[in-house]
Scaffold this motif. Structure first.
Motif, PDB file in Angstrom:
ATOM      1  N   UNK A 201      -3.818  10.728 -31.392  1.00  0.00           N
ATOM      2  CA  UNK A 201      -5.162  11.195 -31.748  1.00  0.00           C
ATOM      3  C   UNK A 201      -5.998  10.062 -32.336  1.00  0.00           C
ATOM      4  N   UNK A 202      -5.382   9.260 -33.213  1.00  0.00           N
ATOM      5  CA  UNK A 202      -6.102   8.124 -33.800  1.00  0.00           C
ATOM      6  C   UNK A 202      -6.496   7.107 -32.731  1.00  0.00           C
ATOM      7  N   UNK A 203      -5.564   6.847 -31.798  1.00  0.00           N
ATOM      8  CA  UNK A 203      -5.852   5.901 -30.725  1.00  0.00           C
ATOM      9  C   UNK A 203      -6.984   6.414 -29.841  1.00  0.00           C
ATOM     10  N   UNK A 204      -6.935   7.699 -29.523  1.00  0.00           N
ATOM     11  CA  UNK A 204      -8.008   8.298 -28.716  1.00  0.00           C
ATOM     12  C   UNK A 204      -9.364   8.171 -29.423  1.00  0.00           C
ATOM     13  N   UNK A 205      -9.364   8.474 -30.706  1.00  0.00           N
ATOM     14  CA  UNK A 205     -10.612   8.430 -31.465  1.00  0.00           C
ATOM     15  C   UNK A 205     -11.201   7.021 -31.449  1.00  0.00           C
ATOM     16  N   UNK A 206     -10.321   6.021 -31.518  1.00  0.00           N
ATOM     17  CA  UNK A 206     -10.787   4.628 -31.576  1.00  0.00           C
ATOM     18  C   UNK A 206     -11.312   4.136 -30.230  1.00  0.00           C
ATOM     19  N   UNK A 207     -10.632   4.489 -29.139  1.00  0.00           N
ATOM     20  CA  UNK A 207     -11.015   3.904 -27.846  1.00  0.00           C
ATOM     21  C   UNK A 207     -11.937   4.793 -27.024  1.00  0.00           C
ATOM     22  N   UNK A 208     -12.121   6.053 -27.445  1.00  0.00           N
ATOM     23  CA  UNK A 208     -12.957   6.968 -26.652  1.00  0.00           C
ATOM     24  C   UNK A 208     -14.285   7.280 -27.332  1.00  0.00           C
ATOM     25  N   UNK A 209     -14.806   6.330 -28.104  1.00  0.00           N
ATOM     26  CA  UNK A 209     -16.063   6.588 -28.812  1.00  0.00           C
ATOM     27  C   UNK A 209     -17.230   6.689 -27.834  1.00  0.00           C
ATOM     28  N   UNK A 210     -18.300   7.341 -28.288  1.00  0.00           N
ATOM     29  CA  UNK A 210     -19.492   7.485 -27.446  1.00  0.00           C
ATOM     30  C   UNK A 210     -19.235   8.400 -26.263  1.00  0.00           C
ATOM     31  N   UNK A 211     -19.768   8.016 -25.124  1.00  0.00           N
ATOM     32  CA  UNK A 211     -19.640   8.832 -23.912  1.00  0.00           C
ATOM     33  C   UNK A 211     -18.465   8.392 -23.040  1.00  0.00           C
ATOM     34  N   UNK A 212     -17.602   7.572 -23.574  1.00  0.00           N
ATOM     35  CA  UNK A 212     -16.500   7.058 -22.765  1.00  0.00           C
ATOM     36  C   UNK A 212     -15.502   8.150 -22.412  1.00  0.00           C
ATOM     37  N   UNK A 213     -14.950   8.039 -21.205  1.00  0.00           N
ATOM     38  CA  UNK A 213     -13.960   9.018 -20.744  1.00  0.00           C
ATOM     39  C   UNK A 213     -12.659   8.841 -21.511  1.00  0.00           C
ATOM     40  N   UNK A 214     -11.945   9.947 -21.707  1.00  0.00           N
ATOM     41  CA  UNK A 214     -10.638   9.892 -22.361  1.00  0.00           C
ATOM     42  C   UNK A 214      -9.642   9.298 -21.366  1.00  0.00           C
ATOM     43  N   UNK A 215      -9.156   8.109 -21.686  1.00  0.00           N
ATOM     44  CA  UNK A 215      -8.287   7.386 -20.755  1.00  0.00           C
ATOM     45  C   UNK A 215      -6.810   7.703 -20.982  1.00  0.00           C
ATOM     46  N   UNK A 216      -6.513   8.447 -22.069  1.00  0.00           N
ATOM     47  CA  UNK A 216      -5.130   8.841 -22.342  1.00  0.00           C
ATOM     48  C   UNK A 216      -4.928  10.280 -21.870  1.00  0.00           C
ATOM     49  N   UNK A 217      -4.046  10.432 -20.910  1.00  0.00           N
ATOM     50  CA  UNK A 217      -3.822  11.753 -20.322  1.00  0.00           C
ATOM     51  C   UNK A 217      -2.633  12.434 -20.995  1.00  0.00           C
ATOM     52  N   UNK A 218      -2.816  13.686 -21.379  1.00  0.00           N
ATOM     53  CA  UNK A 218      -1.718  14.489 -21.905  1.00  0.00           C
ATOM     54  C   UNK A 218      -1.094  15.263 -20.750  1.00  0.00           C
ATOM     55  N   UNK A 219       0.210  15.094 -20.581  1.00  0.00           N
ATOM     56  CA  UNK A 219       0.930  15.798 -19.516  1.00  0.00           C
ATOM     57  C   UNK A 219       1.761  16.880 -20.177  1.00  0.00           C
ATOM     58  N   UNK A 220       1.402  18.108 -19.943  1.00  0.00           N
ATOM     59  CA  UNK A 220       2.030  19.232 -20.633  1.00  0.00           C
ATOM     60  C   UNK A 220       3.544  19.221 -20.457  1.00  0.00           C
ATOM     61  N   UNK A 221       4.244  19.374 -21.567  1.00  0.00           N
ATOM     62  CA  UNK A 221       5.715  19.414 -21.626  1.00  0.00           C
ATOM     63  C   UNK A 221       6.373  18.100 -21.208  1.00  0.00           C
ATOM     64  N   UNK A 222       5.575  17.046 -21.017  1.00  0.00           N
ATOM     65  CA  UNK A 222       6.161  15.776 -20.581  1.00  0.00           C
ATOM     66  C   UNK A 222       5.805  14.632 -21.524  1.00  0.00           C
ATOM     67  N   UNK A 223       4.524  14.520 -21.931  1.00  0.00           N
ATOM     68  CA  UNK A 223       4.170  13.429 -22.825  1.00  0.00           C
ATOM     69  C   UNK A 223       2.772  12.899 -22.561  1.00  0.00           C
ATOM     70  N   UNK A 224       2.626  11.580 -22.612  1.00  0.00           N
ATOM     71  CA  UNK A 224       1.318  10.943 -22.505  1.00  0.00           C
ATOM     72  C   UNK A 224       1.362   9.778 -21.522  1.00  0.00           C
ATOM     73  N   UNK A 225       0.178   9.482 -20.955  1.00  0.00           N
ATOM     74  CA  UNK A 225       0.058   8.338 -20.046  1.00  0.00           C
ATOM     75  C   UNK A 225      -1.323   7.740 -20.172  1.00  0.00           C
ATOM     76  N   UNK A 226      -1.425   6.432 -19.966  1.00  0.00           N
ATOM     77  CA  UNK A 226      -2.707   5.756 -19.848  1.00  0.00           C
ATOM     78  C   UNK A 226      -3.099   5.862 -18.378  1.00  0.00           C
ATOM     79  N   UNK A 227      -4.084   6.716 -18.079  1.00  0.00           N
ATOM     80  CA  UNK A 227      -4.312   7.065 -16.688  1.00  0.00           C
ATOM     81  C   UNK A 227      -5.736   7.543 -16.475  1.00  0.00           C
ATOM     82  N   UNK A 228      -6.400   7.005 -15.469  1.00  0.00           N
ATOM     83  CA  UNK A 228      -7.777   7.411 -15.149  1.00  0.00           C
ATOM     84  C   UNK A 228      -7.829   8.291 -13.904  1.00  0.00           C
ATOM     85  N   UNK A 229      -6.653   8.752 -13.450  1.00  0.00           N
ATOM     86  CA  UNK A 229      -6.623   9.467 -12.166  1.00  0.00           C
ATOM     87  C   UNK A 229      -7.333  10.805 -12.200  1.00  0.00           C
ATOM     88  N   UNK A 230      -7.495  11.380 -13.389  1.00  0.00           N
ATOM     89  CA  UNK A 230      -8.166  12.677 -13.451  1.00  0.00           C
ATOM     90  C   UNK A 230      -9.578  12.491 -13.973  1.00  0.00           C
TER      91      UNK A 230
END
Length: 230
Positions: A201-230
């Motif tokens: 959450x802290x990392x997201x808050x720092x890198x997703x400021x303004x109108x920037x897209x959330x680049x960290x994807x949450x994969x339900x029941x699996x974890x997290x990825x740095x991914x722009x595919x969605x």
């Protein structure tokens, strides 16, 4: 540039000596063995950055070594290049399906193999190929410990920095909380898995400021990825 650790598993003594010479000259730290069981022990003692694995070695077969390296959390994402005299398509497919990242058929040029190893490392572990990690519009200077997104400096705490660095080294790979704990906090950490969520959450808050897209994807029941595919 960090020195890459290589595990060379090859039972042809002359070839093993030749490859060790070539890769040491390219500033690799080479650990070598002719035995499949010992290869697994060496990988467990010090996780390599890349594995060169002969199909036919003493003890366990190269395929079985590859399979076990892929099952272990410590080596699941370590790139593996298989070396073999087997050139049939079916054999190549078996090697790749077992988890190998690339496949080199003997005889081969050591210079070609050095180039192939470099290509795999740049693709899988870009931190070993230079001093800058990047993905989408994020750049990390690993020497100056600076992060920018869209050209603007992003201030990060040390834990968030290590998290982002791990993601940048493995873009689009999904990591469970447990895997992230091992990679970022260390194997002996007694921190709870949910702590990962706080730092994400802290990392997201720092890198997703303004109108920037959330680049960290949450994969339900699996974890997290740095991914722009969605």
């Amino acid at each position: 540039m960090p020195r890459a650790r290589m595990l060379l598993v090859e039972d042809d003594a002359a070839l093993s000596e030749l490859l060790t010479w070539h890769f040491t000259r390219e500033d690799f730290d080479v650990a070598r063995t002719a035995d499949g069981e010992e290869a697994l022990l060496l990988a467990r003692e010090k996780t390599p950055d890349i594995v060169l694995l002969d199909w036919m070695v003493e003890g366990l077969s190269g395929l079985e070594v590859c399979r076990r390296l892929r099952r272990s959390a410590d080596t699941a994402n370590v790139p593996i290049i298989m070396l073999t005299a087997r050139g049939e398509e079916e054999d190549r497919v078996r090697g790749l399906e077992t988890g190998a990242d690339d496949y080199v058929t003997k005889p081969f040029s050591p210079r070609e193999l050095v180039a192939r190893v470099g290509a795999v490392l740049r693709r899988v572990r870009p931190a070993l190929a230079g001093e800058t990690l990047s993905y989408a519009d994020i750049e990390m200077d690993t020497v100056g410990h600076k992060v920018r997104r869209g050209g603007e400096t992003v201030p990060l705490g040390p834990t968030e920095y290590r998290l982002l660095k791990h993601f940048l080294e493995h873009p689009a790979h999904v990591f469970s909380r447990e895997r992230l704990l091992d990679a970022v906090w260390g194997h002996d950490s007694d921190i709870e898995a949910r702590t990962v969520d706080v730092h994400i959450r802290r990392l997201r808050k720092a890198i997703n400021t303004g109108e920037r897209a959330d680049i960290i994807r949450t994969v339900r029941s699996a974890g997290y990825a740095l991914d722009t595919s969605e």
